[in-house]
Scaffold this motif. Structure first.
Motif, short mmCIF file in Angstrom:
data_model
loop_
_atom_site.label_atom_id
_atom_site.label_comp_id
_atom_site.label_asym_id
_atom_site.label_seq_id
_atom_site.Cartn_x
_atom_site.Cartn_y
_atom_site.Cartn_z
N GLY A 141 3.20 -32.98 -9.87
CA GLY A 141 3.39 -33.05 -11.31
C GLY A 141 4.00 -34.34 -11.82
O GLY A 141 4.21 -34.50 -13.03
N THR A 142 4.30 -35.27 -10.92
CA THR A 142 4.89 -36.54 -11.33
C THR A 142 3.84 -37.42 -12.02
O THR A 142 2.69 -37.49 -11.58
N GLU A 143 4.23 -38.07 -13.10
CA GLU A 143 3.35 -39.02 -13.80
C GLU A 143 3.90 -40.43 -13.60
O GLU A 143 5.09 -40.68 -13.77
N LEU A 144 3.02 -41.36 -13.22
CA LEU A 144 3.45 -42.68 -12.82
C LEU A 144 2.59 -43.78 -13.43
O LEU A 144 1.42 -43.56 -13.75
N THR A 145 3.18 -44.94 -13.52
CA THR A 145 2.43 -46.18 -13.73
C THR A 145 2.53 -46.97 -12.43
O THR A 145 3.63 -47.15 -11.90
N VAL A 146 1.41 -47.40 -11.89
CA VAL A 146 1.42 -48.11 -10.62
C VAL A 146 0.66 -49.42 -10.76
O VAL A 146 -0.53 -49.43 -11.08
N TYR A 147 1.37 -50.53 -10.51
CA TYR A 147 0.73 -51.84 -10.43
C TYR A 147 0.27 -52.04 -8.99
O TYR A 147 1.02 -51.79 -8.04
N VAL A 148 -0.95 -52.50 -8.83
CA VAL A 148 -1.53 -52.74 -7.51
C VAL A 148 -2.02 -54.18 -7.44
O VAL A 148 -2.82 -54.60 -8.28
N THR A 149 -1.52 -54.93 -6.47
CA THR A 149 -2.00 -56.30 -6.30
C THR A 149 -3.37 -56.29 -5.61
O THR A 149 -3.63 -55.46 -4.75
N GLU A 150 -4.20 -57.24 -5.98
CA GLU A 150 -5.55 -57.30 -5.40
C GLU A 150 -5.54 -57.52 -3.90
O GLU A 150 -6.44 -57.12 -3.19
N SER A 151 -4.50 -58.21 -3.41
CA SER A 151 -4.36 -58.52 -1.97
C SER A 151 -5.48 -59.44 -1.50
O SER A 151 -6.27 -59.11 -0.62
N ARG A 152 -5.54 -60.57 -2.11
CA ARG A 152 -6.54 -61.57 -1.74
C ARG A 152 -6.22 -62.14 -0.36
O ARG A 152 -5.07 -62.13 0.06
N PRO A 153 -7.20 -62.69 0.36
CA PRO A 153 -8.60 -62.86 -0.05
C PRO A 153 -9.51 -61.69 0.30
O PRO A 153 -10.68 -61.72 -0.04
N ARG A 154 -8.98 -60.65 0.94
CA ARG A 154 -9.82 -59.52 1.34
C ARG A 154 -9.94 -58.47 0.24
O ARG A 154 -10.74 -57.56 0.32
N TYR A 155 -9.08 -58.60 -0.79
CA TYR A 155 -9.11 -57.69 -1.95
C TYR A 155 -8.92 -56.24 -1.54
O TYR A 155 -9.51 -55.33 -2.12
N LEU A 156 -8.03 -56.01 -0.56
CA LEU A 156 -7.81 -54.64 -0.10
C LEU A 156 -7.09 -53.80 -1.16
O LEU A 156 -7.21 -52.57 -1.15
N GLY A 157 -6.36 -54.46 -2.06
CA GLY A 157 -5.69 -53.73 -3.12
C GLY A 157 -6.66 -53.02 -4.05
O GLY A 157 -6.32 -52.01 -4.67
N ARG A 158 -7.87 -53.55 -4.16
CA ARG A 158 -8.86 -52.90 -5.01
C ARG A 158 -9.18 -51.50 -4.48
O ARG A 158 -9.44 -50.57 -5.26
N LYS A 159 -9.17 -51.36 -3.16
CA LYS A 159 -9.42 -50.05 -2.55
C LYS A 159 -8.29 -49.09 -2.92
O LYS A 159 -8.53 -47.91 -3.22
N THR A 160 -7.05 -49.59 -2.90
CA THR A 160 -5.91 -48.78 -3.32
C THR A 160 -6.04 -48.36 -4.77
O THR A 160 -5.82 -47.20 -5.13
N ALA A 161 -6.40 -49.31 -5.63
CA ALA A 161 -6.53 -49.03 -7.06
C ALA A 161 -7.60 -47.98 -7.33
O ALA A 161 -7.43 -47.09 -8.17
N ARG A 162 -8.69 -48.07 -6.60
CA ARG A 162 -9.76 -47.08 -6.79
C ARG A 162 -9.28 -45.68 -6.41
O ARG A 162 -9.62 -44.70 -7.09
#
Length: 288
Positions: A141-162
Protein backbone atom coordinates in the motif's frame (compact mmCIF):
# COMPACT_ATOMS: atom_id res chain seq x y z
CA UNK A 1 25.08 -24.77 -22.77
CA UNK A 2 28.29 -23.76 -20.96
CA UNK A 3 29.66 -21.78 -23.92
CA UNK A 4 26.32 -20.06 -24.53
CA UNK A 5 25.95 -19.06 -20.89
CA UNK A 6 29.55 -17.86 -20.66
CA UNK A 7 29.01 -15.70 -23.75
CA UNK A 8 25.80 -14.29 -22.31
CA UNK A 9 27.52 -13.45 -19.02
CA UNK A 10 30.46 -11.84 -20.82
CA UNK A 11 28.07 -9.77 -22.94
CA UNK A 12 26.13 -8.74 -19.81
CA UNK A 13 22.85 -9.98 -21.24
CA UNK A 14 22.02 -10.97 -17.66
CA UNK A 15 22.36 -7.82 -15.57
CA UNK A 16 21.86 -8.79 -11.92
CA UNK A 17 24.88 -10.45 -10.30
CA UNK A 18 22.64 -12.85 -8.35
CA UNK A 19 20.89 -13.80 -11.58
CA UNK A 20 24.30 -14.39 -13.16
CA UNK A 21 25.21 -16.79 -10.33
CA UNK A 22 21.93 -18.69 -10.73
CA UNK A 23 22.24 -18.89 -14.50
CA UNK A 24 25.82 -20.17 -14.27
CA UNK A 25 24.88 -22.76 -11.66
CA UNK A 26 22.07 -24.04 -13.86
CA UNK A 27 24.41 -24.18 -16.86
CA UNK A 28 26.82 -26.38 -14.92
CA UNK A 29 24.10 -29.02 -14.76
CA UNK A 30 24.85 -29.80 -18.39
CA UNK A 31 28.12 -31.44 -17.35
CA UNK A 32 26.11 -34.12 -15.52
CA UNK A 33 24.44 -35.06 -18.81
CA UNK A 34 27.70 -36.31 -20.33
CA UNK A 35 29.37 -39.70 -19.93
CA UNK A 36 32.69 -40.07 -18.07
CA UNK A 37 34.77 -43.21 -17.52
CA UNK A 38 35.99 -42.23 -14.03
CA UNK A 39 35.18 -39.89 -11.17
CA UNK A 40 38.49 -38.06 -11.74
CA UNK A 41 37.55 -37.38 -15.36
CA UNK A 42 34.22 -36.00 -14.20
CA UNK A 43 35.90 -33.77 -11.59
CA UNK A 44 38.25 -32.36 -14.23
CA UNK A 45 35.38 -31.63 -16.61
CA UNK A 46 33.36 -29.95 -13.86
CA UNK A 47 36.32 -27.79 -12.85
CA UNK A 48 37.15 -26.89 -16.46
CA UNK A 49 33.59 -25.82 -17.28
CA UNK A 50 33.21 -23.95 -14.02
CA UNK A 51 36.43 -22.04 -14.74
CA UNK A 52 35.07 -21.05 -18.15
CA UNK A 53 31.96 -19.61 -16.52
CA UNK A 54 34.02 -17.71 -13.93
CA UNK A 55 36.31 -16.25 -16.60
CA UNK A 56 33.27 -14.84 -18.38
CA UNK A 57 33.05 -12.17 -15.67
CA UNK A 58 35.83 -12.18 -13.03
CA UNK A 59 34.22 -9.22 -11.24
CA UNK A 60 31.18 -11.15 -10.00
CA UNK A 61 31.97 -12.36 -6.50
CA UNK A 62 28.72 -14.31 -6.25
CA UNK A 63 29.52 -16.12 -9.51
CA UNK A 64 33.03 -16.93 -8.28
CA UNK A 65 31.90 -18.09 -4.84
CA UNK A 66 29.01 -20.28 -5.95
CA UNK A 67 30.99 -21.96 -8.71
CA UNK A 68 33.89 -22.68 -6.35
CA UNK A 69 31.45 -24.10 -3.81
CA UNK A 70 29.97 -26.51 -6.36
CA UNK A 71 33.35 -27.76 -7.58
CA UNK A 72 34.90 -28.03 -4.12
CA UNK A 73 31.89 -29.81 -2.64
CA UNK A 74 32.12 -32.52 -5.27
CA UNK A 75 35.93 -32.70 -5.28
CA UNK A 76 36.17 -33.21 -1.51
CA UNK A 77 33.23 -35.59 -1.16
CA UNK A 78 35.12 -38.89 -1.71
CA UNK A 79 32.25 -40.26 -3.78
CA UNK A 80 33.18 -43.50 -5.50
CA UNK A 81 31.06 -43.48 -8.64
CA UNK A 82 30.39 -41.02 -11.44
CA UNK A 83 26.67 -41.32 -10.81
CA UNK A 84 27.12 -40.35 -7.17
CA UNK A 85 29.31 -37.39 -8.18
CA UNK A 86 26.66 -36.22 -10.64
CA UNK A 87 23.88 -36.53 -8.07
CA UNK A 88 25.91 -34.57 -5.54
CA UNK A 89 26.54 -31.87 -8.16
CA UNK A 90 22.84 -31.54 -8.88
CA UNK A 91 21.93 -31.46 -5.18
CA UNK A 92 24.57 -28.78 -4.52
CA UNK A 93 23.38 -26.66 -7.44
CA UNK A 94 19.77 -26.89 -6.27
CA UNK A 95 20.75 -25.91 -2.73
CA UNK A 96 22.77 -22.93 -3.94
CA UNK A 97 19.98 -21.63 -6.18
CA UNK A 98 17.48 -21.97 -3.34
CA UNK A 99 19.84 -20.13 -0.99
CA UNK A 100 20.36 -17.28 -3.46
CA UNK A 101 16.62 -16.84 -3.99
CA UNK A 102 15.93 -16.93 -0.24
CA UNK A 103 18.75 -14.44 0.41
CA UNK A 104 17.41 -12.03 -2.19
CA UNK A 105 13.92 -12.21 -0.71
CA UNK A 106 15.15 -11.69 2.85
CA UNK A 107 17.16 -8.62 1.81
CA UNK A 108 14.23 -7.29 -0.23
CA UNK A 109 11.90 -7.67 2.75
CA UNK A 110 14.28 -5.59 4.86
CA UNK A 111 14.35 -2.90 2.17
CA UNK A 112 10.55 -2.86 2.09
CA UNK A 113 10.43 -2.33 5.86
CA UNK A 114 12.70 0.73 5.51
CA UNK A 115 10.48 2.45 2.93
CA UNK A 116 7.73 4.79 4.13
CA UNK A 117 4.69 5.90 2.15
CA UNK A 118 4.98 9.08 0.04
CA UNK A 119 8.77 8.93 0.12
CA UNK A 120 10.87 9.88 -2.87
CA UNK A 121 13.59 7.39 -3.74
CA UNK A 122 16.40 7.20 -6.26
CA UNK A 123 17.95 4.04 -7.65
CA UNK A 124 20.70 3.37 -10.15
CA UNK A 125 21.12 0.63 -12.73
CA UNK A 126 19.21 -2.66 -12.36
CA UNK A 127 19.15 -4.54 -9.07
CA UNK A 128 16.56 -7.29 -8.76
CA UNK A 129 16.82 -7.12 -4.96
CA UNK A 130 16.19 -3.37 -4.84
CA UNK A 131 13.31 -3.83 -7.28
CA UNK A 132 11.80 -6.59 -5.18
CA UNK A 133 12.03 -4.41 -2.07
CA UNK A 134 10.28 -1.48 -3.73
CA UNK A 135 7.65 -3.76 -5.24
CA UNK A 136 6.97 -5.38 -1.85
CA UNK A 137 6.52 -1.96 -0.25
CA UNK A 138 4.09 -0.90 -2.97
CA UNK A 139 2.11 -4.12 -2.70
CA UNK A 140 1.64 -3.28 1.00
CA UNK A 141 0.00 0.00 0.00
CA UNK A 142 2.99 2.35 -0.02
CA UNK A 143 2.92 5.12 -2.64
CA UNK A 144 6.28 6.34 -3.91
CA UNK A 145 8.07 8.60 -6.32
CA UNK A 146 11.15 6.87 -7.71
CA UNK A 147 13.87 8.50 -9.81
CA UNK A 148 15.74 5.97 -11.95
CA UNK A 149 19.01 6.78 -13.68
CA UNK A 150 19.38 5.49 -17.23
CA UNK A 151 22.70 3.82 -16.30
CA UNK A 152 24.55 4.58 -19.48
CA UNK A 153 26.01 3.30 -21.72
CA UNK A 154 24.05 0.04 -21.36
CA UNK A 155 20.86 1.86 -20.31
CA UNK A 156 20.06 -0.80 -17.72
CA UNK A 157 18.08 1.75 -15.72
CA UNK A 158 15.47 1.79 -18.46
CA UNK A 159 14.71 -1.83 -17.60
CA UNK A 160 14.20 -0.81 -13.97
CA UNK A 161 11.94 2.06 -14.99
CA UNK A 162 9.81 -0.21 -17.14
CA UNK A 163 9.33 -2.62 -14.24
CA UNK A 164 8.41 0.12 -11.77
CA UNK A 165 6.17 1.79 -14.33
CA UNK A 166 3.88 -1.21 -14.14
CA UNK A 167 2.85 -0.26 -10.58
CA UNK A 168 0.08 2.27 -10.00
CA UNK A 169 1.61 3.17 -6.64
CA UNK A 170 4.93 4.29 -8.16
CA UNK A 171 5.44 7.63 -9.88
CA UNK A 172 8.47 6.54 -11.93
CA UNK A 173 10.77 9.18 -13.41
CA UNK A 174 13.66 8.20 -15.67
CA UNK A 175 16.62 10.61 -15.72
CA UNK A 176 20.07 10.63 -17.31
CA UNK A 177 22.92 9.73 -14.97
CA UNK A 178 24.41 13.23 -14.93
CA UNK A 179 21.08 14.70 -13.74
CA UNK A 180 21.05 12.77 -10.46
CA UNK A 181 22.55 15.69 -8.54
CA UNK A 182 19.75 17.95 -9.75
CA UNK A 183 17.14 15.78 -8.03
CA UNK A 184 18.86 14.48 -4.91
CA UNK A 185 17.67 17.45 -2.84
CA UNK A 186 14.14 16.09 -3.34
CA UNK A 187 15.10 12.49 -2.53
CA UNK A 188 14.57 10.85 0.87
CA UNK A 189 16.67 7.73 0.30
CA UNK A 190 18.93 6.19 -2.34
CA UNK A 191 18.85 2.42 -2.79
CA UNK A 192 21.48 0.73 -4.93
CA UNK A 193 22.55 -2.85 -5.52
CA UNK A 194 26.00 -4.33 -5.08
CA UNK A 195 28.25 -6.43 -7.22
CA UNK A 196 30.43 -7.02 -4.18
CA UNK A 197 32.05 -5.32 -1.20
CA UNK A 198 35.78 -5.95 -0.77
CA UNK A 199 38.16 -4.17 1.62
CA UNK A 200 35.76 -1.34 2.58
CA UNK A 201 34.95 -0.70 -1.07
CA UNK A 202 31.62 -1.18 -2.80
CA UNK A 203 32.01 -2.29 -6.39
CA UNK A 204 28.89 -1.69 -8.43
CA UNK A 205 27.85 -0.62 -11.90
CA UNK A 206 29.68 2.51 -13.09
CA UNK A 207 27.92 5.68 -12.00
CA UNK A 208 27.36 4.50 -8.42
CA UNK A 209 30.28 6.47 -6.97
CA UNK A 210 29.21 9.95 -8.16
CA UNK A 211 25.66 9.33 -6.97
CA UNK A 212 26.85 8.20 -3.52
CA UNK A 213 29.29 11.11 -3.23
CA UNK A 214 26.68 13.68 -4.22
CA UNK A 215 24.09 12.13 -1.91
CA UNK A 216 26.56 12.35 0.98
CA UNK A 217 27.14 16.01 0.18
CA UNK A 218 23.42 16.81 0.46
CA UNK A 219 22.87 14.43 3.43
CA UNK A 220 20.69 11.89 1.65
CA UNK A 221 21.16 8.36 3.03
CA UNK A 222 22.45 5.71 0.64
CA UNK A 223 21.76 2.02 1.23
CA UNK A 224 23.48 -0.76 -0.71
CA UNK A 225 21.42 -3.94 -0.96
CA UNK A 226 22.47 -7.51 -1.71
CA UNK A 227 23.26 -10.95 -0.42
CA UNK A 228 25.67 -11.24 2.50
CA UNK A 229 27.66 -13.62 0.29
CA UNK A 230 28.69 -10.59 -1.78
CA UNK A 231 30.64 -9.16 1.16
CA UNK A 232 34.07 -10.69 0.71
CA UNK A 233 36.59 -10.95 3.52
CA UNK A 234 39.38 -12.65 1.58
CA UNK A 235 40.30 -14.90 -1.32
CA UNK A 236 38.80 -12.70 -4.02
CA UNK A 237 40.34 -9.87 -6.01
CA UNK A 238 37.93 -7.64 -7.86
CA UNK A 239 38.78 -7.19 -11.54
CA UNK A 240 37.13 -4.30 -13.34
CA UNK A 241 36.21 -4.72 -16.95
CA UNK A 242 36.65 -2.42 -19.91
CA UNK A 243 33.60 -2.86 -22.11
CA UNK A 244 33.61 -2.53 -25.88
CA UNK A 245 33.83 1.05 -27.13
CA UNK A 246 30.84 0.60 -29.44
CA UNK A 247 28.61 0.78 -26.36
CA UNK A 248 29.67 4.42 -26.00
CA UNK A 249 29.88 5.44 -29.66
CA UNK A 250 29.10 3.40 -32.74
CA UNK A 251 31.48 5.09 -35.15
CA UNK A 252 35.26 4.58 -34.69
CA UNK A 253 36.92 7.34 -32.63
CA UNK A 254 39.30 9.56 -34.57
CA UNK A 255 41.93 11.48 -32.64
CA UNK A 256 40.82 10.27 -29.22
CA UNK A 257 40.31 7.11 -27.16
CA UNK A 258 37.17 5.76 -25.56
CA UNK A 259 37.25 4.17 -22.11
CA UNK A 260 34.25 2.24 -20.93
CA UNK A 261 34.63 0.68 -17.45
CA UNK A 262 31.79 -1.57 -16.33
CA UNK A 263 32.08 -0.79 -12.61
CA UNK A 264 33.33 1.85 -10.23
CA UNK A 265 34.58 1.80 -6.64
CA UNK A 266 32.64 3.55 -3.87
CA UNK A 267 34.14 3.88 -0.36
CA UNK A 268 31.68 2.30 2.06
CA UNK A 269 32.06 5.39 4.25
CA UNK A 270 29.69 7.14 1.84
CA UNK A 271 26.95 4.65 2.67
CA UNK A 272 24.40 4.96 5.44
CA UNK A 273 24.23 1.18 5.74
CA UNK A 274 24.30 -2.10 3.87
CA UNK A 275 21.21 -4.34 3.86
CA UNK A 276 21.64 -8.07 3.37
CA UNK A 277 19.68 -11.22 4.04
CA UNK A 278 21.49 -11.46 7.37
CA UNK A 279 20.67 -7.98 8.60
CA UNK A 280 21.62 -4.32 8.44
CA UNK A 281 25.36 -3.66 8.51
CA UNK A 282 27.03 -0.38 9.42
CA UNK A 283 29.89 0.68 7.09
CA UNK A 284 32.40 0.97 9.91
CA UNK A 285 32.08 -2.75 10.62
CA UNK A 286 33.06 -3.76 7.08
CA UNK A 287 36.61 -4.82 6.32
CA UNK A 288 39.76 -4.45 8.32
Amino acid sequence: MIDETAAEIADMQTHSSSEVAVKAARALRSVTEREFPTVDEYHRALDRNSSALQRANPSHASLHNTQCEIVETVATSNVETVTAAKNLTLDTIDAIIERIEESKQAAADRVASMIESTQTLLTHDYSTTVLSGIEAAVEDGTELTVYVTESRPRYLGRKTARRLGEYDGVDTRLIVDSAAGSYLDDVDHVFIGMTCIVDKTLYNRVGTYPIAATAADVAVPVTSVGSAAKIIEGGFRFENEQRVTSEVMREPPEGFKIENPAYDATPVGLLENVVTDEGVIMPESLGE
